[in-house]
Design an enzyme around this catalytic site. Structure first.
Site, mmCIF file in Angstrom:
data_model
loop_
_atom_site.group_PDB
_atom_site.id
_atom_site.type_symbol
_atom_site.label_atom_id
_atom_site.label_comp_id
_atom_site.label_asym_id
_atom_site.label_seq_id
_atom_site.Cartn_x
_atom_site.Cartn_y
_atom_site.Cartn_z
ATOM 1 N N HIS A 85 0.833 -1.216 0.000
ATOM 2 C CA HIS A 85 0.000 0.000 0.000
ATOM 3 C C HIS A 85 0.869 1.270 0.000
ATOM 4 O O HIS A 85 0.512 2.270 0.634
ATOM 5 C CB HIS A 85 -0.945 0.030 1.212
ATOM 6 C CG HIS A 85 -1.950 -1.074 1.221
ATOM 7 N ND1 HIS A 85 -3.230 -0.940 0.744
ATOM 8 C CD2 HIS A 85 -1.862 -2.366 1.640
ATOM 9 C CE1 HIS A 85 -3.895 -2.079 0.892
ATOM 10 N NE2 HIS A 85 -3.078 -2.961 1.420
ATOM 11 N N ASN A 158 -10.314 -2.822 2.605
ATOM 12 C CA ASN A 158 -10.031 -2.810 1.169
ATOM 13 C C ASN A 158 -11.316 -2.584 0.393
ATOM 14 O O ASN A 158 -12.401 -2.579 0.979
ATOM 15 C CB ASN A 158 -9.437 -4.158 0.741
ATOM 16 C CG ASN A 158 -7.951 -4.278 1.071
ATOM 17 O OD1 ASN A 158 -7.259 -3.282 1.255
ATOM 18 N ND2 ASN A 158 -7.471 -5.495 1.147
ATOM 19 N N TYR A 372 0.838 -4.171 12.076
ATOM 20 C CA TYR A 372 0.727 -2.737 11.787
ATOM 21 C C TYR A 372 1.530 -1.894 12.774
ATOM 22 O O TYR A 372 2.247 -0.975 12.388
ATOM 23 C CB TYR A 372 -0.748 -2.319 11.749
ATOM 24 C CG TYR A 372 -1.444 -2.847 10.514
ATOM 25 C CD1 TYR A 372 -1.764 -4.188 10.405
ATOM 26 C CD2 TYR A 372 -1.736 -2.030 9.439
ATOM 27 C CE1 TYR A 372 -2.362 -4.700 9.271
ATOM 28 C CE2 TYR A 372 -2.346 -2.528 8.298
ATOM 29 C CZ TYR A 372 -2.659 -3.865 8.213
ATOM 30 O OH TYR A 372 -3.232 -4.361 7.090
HETATM 31 FE FE1 HDD Z 1 -2.551 -4.797 5.430
HETATM 32 C C1 HDD Z 1 -1.090 -1.747 5.070
HETATM 33 C C2 HDD Z 1 -5.513 -3.521 4.291
HETATM 34 C C3 HDD Z 1 -3.903 -7.961 5.446
HETATM 35 C C4 HDD Z 1 0.187 -5.944 6.966
HETATM 36 N N1 HDD Z 1 -3.181 -2.988 4.783
HETATM 37 C C5 HDD Z 1 -2.427 -1.844 4.722
HETATM 38 C C6 HDD Z 1 -3.230 -0.765 4.260
HETATM 39 C C7 HDD Z 1 -4.475 -1.269 4.036
HETATM 40 C C8 HDD Z 1 -4.441 -2.670 4.372
HETATM 41 C C9 HDD Z 1 -5.676 -0.505 3.531
HETATM 42 C C10 HDD Z 1 -2.746 0.652 4.019
HETATM 43 C C11 HDD Z 1 -2.988 1.524 5.200
HETATM 44 C C12 HDD Z 1 -2.590 2.934 4.854
HETATM 45 O O1 HDD Z 1 -3.238 3.544 3.996
HETATM 46 O O2 HDD Z 1 -1.629 3.419 5.438
HETATM 47 N N2 HDD Z 1 -4.326 -5.598 4.889
HETATM 48 C C13 HDD Z 1 -5.439 -4.887 4.548
HETATM 49 C C14 HDD Z 1 -6.576 -5.786 4.500
HETATM 50 C C15 HDD Z 1 -6.120 -7.035 4.798
HETATM 51 C C16 HDD Z 1 -4.703 -6.910 5.064
HETATM 52 C C17 HDD Z 1 -7.995 -5.366 4.184
HETATM 53 C C18 HDD Z 1 -6.862 -8.326 4.904
HETATM 54 C C19 HDD Z 1 -8.095 -8.422 5.258
HETATM 55 N N3 HDD Z 1 -1.961 -6.616 6.043
HETATM 56 C C20 HDD Z 1 -2.670 -7.789 5.997
HETATM 57 C C21 HDD Z 1 -1.935 -8.830 6.674
HETATM 58 C C22 HDD Z 1 -0.778 -8.259 7.127
HETATM 59 C C23 HDD Z 1 -0.808 -6.881 6.719
HETATM 60 C C24 HDD Z 1 -2.408 -10.259 6.837
HETATM 61 C C25 HDD Z 1 0.377 -8.849 7.897
HETATM 62 C C26 HDD Z 1 0.346 -9.899 8.639
HETATM 63 N N4 HDD Z 1 -0.735 -4.013 5.831
HETATM 64 C C27 HDD Z 1 0.228 -4.657 6.531
HETATM 65 C C28 HDD Z 1 1.421 -3.776 6.857
HETATM 66 C C29 HDD Z 1 0.991 -2.420 6.235
HETATM 67 C C30 HDD Z 1 -0.351 -2.724 5.633
HETATM 68 C C31 HDD Z 1 2.737 -4.315 6.469
HETATM 69 C C32 HDD Z 1 1.972 -1.732 5.287
HETATM 70 C C33 HDD Z 1 2.013 -0.303 5.671
HETATM 71 C C34 HDD Z 1 1.214 -0.214 6.859
HETATM 72 O O3 HDD Z 1 0.791 -1.443 7.242
HETATM 73 O O4 HDD Z 1 0.949 0.804 7.476
HETATM 74 O O5 HDD Z 1 1.579 -3.702 8.214
#
Ligand code: HDD
Length: 702
Positions: A85, A158, A372
């Site tokens: 993202h 999402n 997160y």
């Molecule tokens: Fe995630 C970012 C949505 C599964 C780990 N995720 C991130 C963002 C969104 C989502 C909208 C961007 C937030 C922003 O605008 O700053 N992610 C989802 C959805 C998931 C999902 C709807 C499943 C239902 N994500 C998911 C899993 C993991 C992560 C299973 C790790 C185990 N996601 C992350 C992250 C991020 C992220 C690495 C990257 C940047 C951030 O968090 O802030 O932690």
């Protein structure tokens, strides 16, 4: 030592006067209220154009603290981009409760009808880097931060209600597979490559989500026209401590809309910021996008009889089974003041919930609750990212956390621990404090729930819920992506899964790939694969807007364009709440039949028809001759036709149709003559259907 700052002269360029320094740098003449430029220490700066040197041609001196501070700060401007993202766009707004859920939850934000709290939303793509394009085929992030009086509630969702995987353990693998391949460093922001499809075809739990990602949901027309989903099952907990399951939905008041793939490919070239620009323009012009917050509420009795596990994030609950109750509205009405400070530094965490809202044991959600917080600490440089204004709660907050990089909120006074006998400082409160819902089935295991293993039934349901054009788009998307996969085995494996989803789809994809022999269907981890009823809510076209409001009309004009027709068009477009952009051979000004000179918003070479929802050709006879020879104009017309758009043409512009390859045989009800002003209103009414889908079958043969 001499300084250059006082050697200023005045010059006039065009009709403006500037101050000019010795090296030619020009400035707007300082007005009385222009603040002085200072260093970070507040020291006034005399010269911001030249570093301090030992003579005009001498070495630069270390003594120049202004230069060193400026370059040092610049060198540190970048922070790590989000691992997923990375490319996103945010806006401020508010959430207002329209229907109380106080029977179900103690959360104050969901309690009293009329409650309003500030909100910040960041939309994003998933796979691409920060500088990638907006119209890649991808999931869109829909992350909402609500600043409630009981703390921040982040709903990090999402634009699709399901996910690729069931257990957070698989997230790094999934992300590694979809991102650029590690040896070659490409492709950027694409799932159309071997690694992604290799992983996907070996992980049948991805199949349902693959259908969503190959559908038009993955190429939305703009952020304003897409739904948002909290994905997981969460809990609402009421004053008696009783829990009700909940799934969250954001329903756009603007209706759903996507574009077609060939358009997406071209938009990425013509305007990589298409989605950003759209949101910026809508909000800046006062056309505030709005979503309704919907909830699906259900209990254990439902969960126990439901065909699937409510803890499985690869499954949804059809709205026909559990209706979506609309309880509030989210309005985005203000752009950020600074992209970096707000959109880049905003830190969403799924763990940010408020009293009355709780988690379930969904293993994806549980994993996210760790990920997160961890990622923000790395990305924003330490534990005090919560002190950055965009992340700080707007309600009072007190605790004894202290120090660390960039600490802004250290405890005041002597007391920085508890319990203490000074009678000072914040205290826990068992009554109002957050209580975790007791939910533990008591056995330690690395298994998943049995029903998690049905990977195909809901994928099939999704497919049969689509209209014909949408089904064709899904088939074409699979063919496109798999045609980029170089390893034939991987292509066959995907077809083997699709045979469990829908035979016509599988055969269509195989045919599109030129695959002669169909593989056997993939052995299903759980049988039978159930035939579920179609669900209207899953189709975009069945949930369209019925209005052209908020959409954009591109109008080709030239010198000699009919003023009356153009003015009438402008009036109708405005009455509809839509936007009109004039596309002309030059932007500086064209002269209409009544002698009026009007500027255009776009030069034709910079505004292909992919940037518009519908187009109008209003060139004069002379203008038509000129544009008829122009390749970009021909593409404008040909693309609008190929993308099933409504095309209207004025009496003098007919010849442009043929130049765009539309012969008299090709004419259909989507190509509309504007003979006079009376034809304009019916044309705008027709545009409410957004596309003339019947044309598509005739324009795409391969
Ligand atoms: Fe995630 C970012 C949505 C599964 C780990 N995720 C991130 C963002 C969104 C989502 C909208 C961007 C937030 C922003 O605008 O700053 N992610 C989802 C959805 C998931 C999902 C709807 C499943 C239902 N994500 C998911 C899993 C993991 C992560 C299973 C790790 C185990 N996601 C992350 C992250 C991020 C992220 C690495 C990257 C940047 C951030 O968090 O802030 O932690």
């Amino acid at each position: 030592m001499s300084d250059t700052a006082d050697k200023r002269t005045t010059v006039t360029i065009g009709d403006q006067t500037f101050e000019r320094g010795p090296q030619g740098a020009t400035h707007q003449t300082a007005s009385g209220d222009t603040p002085p430029l200072t260093t970070q220490q507040g020291v006034p700066v005399a010269d911001d154009q030249n570093s301090l040197k030992a003579g005009p041609r001498g070495g630069t001196l270390l003594e120049d603290f202004h230069f060193r501070e400026k370059i040092f700060h610049f060198d540190h401007e970048r922070i790590p981009e989000r691992v997923v993202h990375a490319r996103g766009y945010g806006a401020h707004g508010f959430f207002e409760l329209t229907d109380s859920l106080s029977d179900y939850t103690t959360a104050k934000v969901l309690g009293k009808t009329g409650t309003r709290v500030p909100a910040f939303v960041r939309f994003s793509t998933v796979a691409g880097a920060k500088g990638s394009s907006d119209l890649v085929r991808d999931v869109r992030g829909f992350a909402v931060k609500l600043y409630t009086e009981e703390g921040n509630w982040d709903l990090v969702g999402n634009n699709m209600p399901v996910f690729f995987i069931q257990d957070a353990m698989k997230f790094p693998d999934m992300v590694h597979a979809v991102k650029e391949e590690p040896d070659r460093g490409f492709p950027q922001a694409q799932s159309a490559h071997d690694n992604f499809w290799d992983f996907a075809s070996l992980s049948p739990e991805t199949v349902h989500m693959l259908l969503w990602v190959m559908s038009d949901r993955a190429i939305p027309r703009s952020f304003r026209f897409m739904e948002g989903f909290g994905v997981h099952t969460f809990r609402l907990i009421n004053a008696e401590g009783n829990s009700t399951y909940v799934k969250f939905h954001w329903k756009p008041k603007q209706g759903l809309q996507s574009i077609v793939w060939n358009e997406a490919v071209k938009i990425n070239g013509a305007d990589p910021d298409f989605h950003r620009r759209d949101l910026w323009q809508a909000i800046e012009s006062g056309d505030y996008p709005e979503w309704e917050l919907g909830v699906q509420l259900f209990d254990d009795a439902f969960a126990d009889t439901f065909d699937f596990d409510i803890l499985d994030a690869t499954k949804l609950i059809p709205e026909e089974l559990v209706p979506v109750r609309r309880i509030g509205r989210l309005v985005l009405d203000r752009m950020v003041d600074n992209f970096f400070a707000e959109t880049e530094q905003v830190a969403f965490c799924t763990q940010n919930v408020v009293p009355g809202i709780g988690f379930t044991n969904d293993p994806l959600l549980q994993g996210r609750n760790f990920s997160y917080l961890d990622t923000q600490t790395k990305r924003l440089g330490g534990p005090n990212f919560t002190h950055i204004p965009i992340n700080a709660p707007k309600c009072p907050f007190h605790n004894f956390q202290q120090d660390g990089h960039a600490a802004m909120h250290n405890p005041k006074g002597r007391v920085n621990y508890e319990p203490n006998s000074w009678g000072a400082g914040p205290r826990e409160n068992p009554k109002t404090g957050y209580k975790h819902f007791p939910d533990n089935n008591g056995r330690t295991t690395r298994e998943r729930g049995e029903l998690f293993a049905d990977h195909y039934s809901q994928a099939r349901q999704f497919y049969i819920s689509q209209t014909k054009p949408e089904q064709t788009h899904i088939k074409n998307a699979f063919v496109f992506e798999l045609s980029k996969v170089e390893t034939p085995n991987i292509r066959s494996r995907v077809i083997a899964h699709l045979l469990n989803v829908d035979e016509t789809l599988a055969k269509g994809v195989a045919e599109g790939l030129g695959l002669k022999d169909l593989p056997a269907p993939a052995p299903a981890a759980r049988t039978p694969i159930t035939d579920l009823a179609a669900s209207t809510a899953l189709s975009i076209l069945k949930n369209g807007p019925d209005s052209f409001a908020g959409r954009k009309l591109g109008v080709i004009v030239t010198d000699g364009t009919d003023a009356a027709l153009l003015n009438a068009l402008q009036t109708q477009v405005e009455a509809e709440g839509a936007i009109m952009e004039l596309v002309a051979p030059v932007v500086g000004g064209i002269t209409l039949t009544d002698g009026q000179i009007i500027p255009a918003q776009q030069k034709i070479v910079g505004a292909p028809s992919v940037l518009y929802d519908a187009v109008v050709l209003l060139s004069s006879a002379e203008g038509t001759k000129l544009l008829g020879k122009d390749a970009t104009t021909r593409d404008f017309v040909a693309d609008a036709f190929a993308h099933a758009k409504f095309i209207a043409y004025g009496p003098d512009a007919t010849a442009l149709l043929a130049k765009g390859g539309i012969t008299s045989d090709d004419m259909d009800d989507g190509v509309i003559a504007l003979k006079n002003e009376a034809d304009i209103k019916p044309f705008i009414t027709t545009c409410r259907k957004l596309r003339f889908w019947d044309r598509e079958a005739k324009t795409h043969s391969v």
